[in-house]
Design a protein around this motif. Sequence first.
Motif, PDB file in Angstrom:
ATOM      1  N   ILE A 134     157.962  26.887 -57.674  1.00 26.48           N
ATOM      2  CA  ILE A 134     158.035  27.947 -56.665  1.00 26.48           C
ATOM      3  C   ILE A 134     159.413  27.885 -56.004  1.00 26.48           C
ATOM      4  CG2 ILE A 134     157.117  28.746 -54.442  1.00 26.48           C
ATOM      5  CD1 ILE A 134     154.415  27.559 -55.288  1.00 26.48           C
ATOM      6  N   VAL A 135     160.038  29.046 -55.832  1.00 23.77           N
ATOM      7  CA  VAL A 135     161.324  29.104 -55.129  1.00 23.77           C
ATOM      8  C   VAL A 135     161.095  29.784 -53.784  1.00 23.77           C
ATOM      9  CG1 VAL A 135     163.714  29.874 -55.175  1.00 23.77           C
ATOM     10  CG2 VAL A 135     162.574  29.251 -57.313  1.00 23.77           C
ATOM     11  N   PRO A 136     160.916  29.006 -52.723  1.00 20.30           N
ATOM     12  CA  PRO A 136     160.728  29.626 -51.408  1.00 20.30           C
ATOM     13  C   PRO A 136     161.962  30.435 -51.005  1.00 20.30           C
ATOM     14  CG  PRO A 136     160.143  27.294 -51.367  1.00 20.30           C
ATOM     15  CD  PRO A 136     160.865  27.543 -52.655  1.00 20.30           C
ATOM     16  N   ALA A 137     161.742  31.460 -50.197  1.00 18.46           N
ATOM     17  CA  ALA A 137     162.883  32.190 -49.641  1.00 18.46           C
ATOM     18  C   ALA A 137     163.672  31.284 -48.711  1.00 18.46           C
ATOM     19  CB  ALA A 137     162.399  33.433 -48.900  1.00 18.46           C
ATOM     20  N   ALA A 138     162.968  30.368 -48.031  1.00 22.61           N
ATOM     21  CA  ALA A 138     163.629  29.431 -47.121  1.00 22.61           C
ATOM     22  C   ALA A 138     162.782  28.186 -46.997  1.00 22.61           C
ATOM     23  CB  ALA A 138     163.826  30.067 -45.746  1.00 22.61           C
ATOM     24  N   LEU A 139     163.454  27.066 -46.766  1.00 23.83           N
ATOM     25  CA  LEU A 139     162.794  25.773 -46.602  1.00 23.83           C
ATOM     26  C   LEU A 139     163.646  24.964 -45.632  1.00 23.83           C
ATOM     27  CD1 LEU A 139     160.278  24.347 -47.677  1.00 23.83           C
ATOM     28  CD2 LEU A 139     161.635  23.515 -49.594  1.00 23.83           C
ATOM     29  N   GLU A 140     163.290  25.027 -44.349  1.00 21.89           N
ATOM     30  CA  GLU A 140     164.118  24.484 -43.270  1.00 21.89           C
ATOM     31  C   GLU A 140     163.437  23.315 -42.587  1.00 21.89           C
ATOM     32  OE1 GLU A 140     167.305  26.182 -42.171  1.00 21.89           O
ATOM     33  OE2 GLU A 140     166.934  26.629 -44.274  1.00 21.89           O
ATOM     34  N   MET A 141     164.213  22.290 -42.223  1.00 23.21           N
ATOM     35  CA  MET A 141     163.653  21.114 -41.558  1.00 23.21           C
ATOM     36  C   MET A 141     164.323  20.884 -40.208  1.00 23.21           C
ATOM     37  SD  MET A 141     163.411  17.113 -42.751  1.00 23.21           S
ATOM     38  CE  MET A 141     162.893  17.507 -44.410  1.00 23.21           C
ATOM     39  N   MET A 142     163.513  20.443 -39.240  1.00 26.91           N
ATOM     40  CA  MET A 142     164.017  20.031 -37.927  1.00 26.91           C
ATOM     41  C   MET A 142     163.348  18.722 -37.544  1.00 26.91           C
ATOM     42  SD  MET A 142     163.866  23.723 -35.988  1.00 26.91           S
ATOM     43  CE  MET A 142     162.599  24.329 -37.103  1.00 26.91           C
ATOM     44  N   ASP A 143     164.121  17.795 -36.986  1.00 31.38           N
ATOM     45  CA  ASP A 143     163.537  16.529 -36.555  1.00 31.38           C
ATOM     46  C   ASP A 143     163.084  16.616 -35.102  1.00 31.38           C
ATOM     47  OD1 ASP A 143     165.838  16.281 -35.028  1.00 31.38           O
ATOM     48  OD2 ASP A 143     166.656  14.589 -36.156  1.00 31.38           O
TER      49      ASP A 143
ATOM     50  N   ASP B 189     155.284  16.460 -30.472  1.00 28.72           N
ATOM     51  CA  ASP B 189     155.022  15.084 -30.874  1.00 28.72           C
ATOM     52  C   ASP B 189     155.239  14.866 -32.373  1.00 28.72           C
ATOM     53  OD1 ASP B 189     152.865  16.638 -31.646  1.00 28.72           O
ATOM     54  OD2 ASP B 189     151.394  15.033 -31.307  1.00 28.72           O
ATOM     55  N   ALA B 190     155.668  15.889 -33.086  1.00 26.28           N
ATOM     56  CA  ALA B 190     155.927  15.752 -34.523  1.00 26.28           C
ATOM     57  C   ALA B 190     157.270  15.073 -34.744  1.00 26.28           C
ATOM     58  CB  ALA B 190     155.929  17.117 -35.205  1.00 26.28           C
ATOM     59  N   ALA B 191     157.336  14.206 -35.750  1.00 26.69           N
ATOM     60  CA  ALA B 191     158.616  13.594 -36.104  1.00 26.69           C
ATOM     61  C   ALA B 191     159.518  14.600 -36.801  1.00 26.69           C
ATOM     62  CB  ALA B 191     158.392  12.382 -37.003  1.00 26.69           C
ATOM     63  N   ALA B 192     158.911  15.568 -37.469  1.00 23.14           N
ATOM     64  CA  ALA B 192     159.679  16.611 -38.164  1.00 23.14           C
ATOM     65  C   ALA B 192     158.769  17.798 -38.430  1.00 23.14           C
ATOM     66  CB  ALA B 192     160.246  16.075 -39.483  1.00 23.14           C
ATOM     67  N   VAL B 193     159.372  18.969 -38.498  1.00 22.37           N
ATOM     68  CA  VAL B 193     158.645  20.156 -38.945  1.00 22.37           C
ATOM     69  C   VAL B 193     159.399  20.772 -40.115  1.00 22.37           C
ATOM     70  CG1 VAL B 193     157.579  20.683 -36.724  1.00 22.37           C
ATOM     71  CG2 VAL B 193     159.799  21.704 -37.300  1.00 22.37           C
ATOM     72  N   LEU B 194     158.647  21.422 -40.973  1.00 24.57           N
ATOM     73  CA  LEU B 194     159.202  22.112 -42.129  1.00 24.57           C
ATOM     74  C   LEU B 194     158.814  23.574 -42.011  1.00 24.57           C
ATOM     75  CD1 LEU B 194     160.808  21.189 -44.632  1.00 24.57           C
ATOM     76  CD2 LEU B 194     158.635  21.044 -45.859  1.00 24.57           C
ATOM     77  N   LEU B 195     159.816  24.440 -41.934  1.00 23.09           N
ATOM     78  CA  LEU B 195     159.594  25.880 -41.871  1.00 23.09           C
ATOM     79  C   LEU B 195     159.796  26.432 -43.270  1.00 23.09           C
ATOM     80  CD1 LEU B 195     159.059  28.216 -39.818  1.00 23.09           C
ATOM     81  CD2 LEU B 195     161.536  28.476 -39.656  1.00 23.09           C
ATOM     82  N   CYS B 196     158.738  26.971 -43.842  1.00 26.51           N
ATOM     83  CA  CYS B 196     158.791  27.438 -45.233  1.00 26.51           C
ATOM     84  C   CYS B 196     158.396  28.898 -45.290  1.00 26.51           C
ATOM     85  CB  CYS B 196     157.853  26.603 -46.101  1.00 26.51           C
ATOM     86  SG  CYS B 196     157.891  27.067 -47.849  1.00 26.51           S
TER      87      CYS B 196
END
Length: 470
Positions: A242-251, A270-277
């Motif tokens: 799968i090729v997502p249009a976007a795959l972004e991470m924030m700590d 309280d999350a160590a990281a989030v992934l926006l897909c």
Amino acid sequence: MRDALLATLSAIVGPRWVKSRAPELVAYDADGLPGYRALPNLAVFPGTQGEVAAVVRALASANVSFVPRGAGTGLSGGALANDVVLLGLNRLTQILRVDPVNRIAVVEPGVVNAKLSRAVAPYGLQYAPDPSSQSVCTIGGNVAENAGGPHCLKYGVTLNHVVECLVILPDGRFIRAGSAFGESDEYDLLGLFVGSEGCFGVATEITVRLVPLPDRVHTMLADFPSVNAAARAVSRIVATGIVPAALEMMDNATIRAVEASIYAAGYPTDAAAVLLCEVDGIADGLDEDVAIIRECCMASGARNVLVATTEADRVRLWQGRKKAFGAMGRIAPSLVVQDAVVPRTRLPDVLETIHEIATRHNVQVCNVFHAGDGNLHPNIPYDANDADASARVHAAMSEIMLACIAAGGTITGEHGVGLDKLPYMESLFSAESLSAMCTIRDVFDPDRRANPGKVVPVHSCKEWRGGNRA
């Protein structure tokens, strides 16, 4: 000489559009990266293509160096004019033509990125490259830096969407690079020009490719108990095909900065990281992609995967990501941001190394980046007036950049080299490669008057011939 040039430029564009006093020029002494400051000698703002050409020819005749500048949102110090002429292009704001049949648009360099997509949306089209600063950055600046953005994972960077440029060379001659209607039968001058950071000339007309708006879009937010878990999810998602249009991470440091700001997007603090897909395209099969991505995230240790159910929810999730840099202004008055790229499979190792470096130097690193293509943006907020903090920050950032190179990466994915990354060029390229870059630059600007002292270390060029100051 300065007074004579001031009179010449004023005659071309009108006295109102030439700035010469220090209080006027100080507005242009930095770009979006506040760690570098340089005051122009003069600033000139032509309003038409003809005026741009006349200004460039006048500067050539006087053998004066200049720096093209758009909105000044760059993050490499690339648009700074150190005691030379600043050539502002922000008055050239016309969308000259939209051709929905051939899916192209012709624009001036000062057109704001997001404005173009809004203008072509009624035709069911969009301009895909979307830098996080797209609400203010300009197409001309995007071309100069070969800007990317969150959606470059699927859609590509600026070069993939520019088909032709009308360019004024530093000596005032025009060339046309590329072709609006198919492949050119000559050398790929367009490929050289896009990403040349203002060192080869000035684009006054830019023809861009437009793509259809997707039938459907799904935006997801996955939160993780560790950064490594989120990094592993990235590799797992890409491995599915799968090729997502976007795959972004924030700590977590970035999440907390965003959620404490006016750009709060509802990220779990309280999350160590989030992934926006995000996935988009035709409706058929898209729900299955969402299910597979959810499974990949949960298998990698995600605590939860949220799918935006309304357009307002989707916009809010993206607001937090795209305004993350602005939100960091709450943490400290100054910010160092980098733009290294590493292989996706090395993300967990490199992120661990970055954490180790930050701990050792006692600095805070906020990571927010394009995880899908390994384009890291480690940010360190600090107080530039604190000499000890500044020394620790710059030592840490240097180690981070060298660690990315050692991991098989490179020093920029979209922000450009400018001034900021000059110290790393010799760690990445051989002396022969740097010399070859100088030789290519000579084709466009043999006197090296356009954006002097940027991209390639001066001593790498065997015969540096910078133009005069105004």
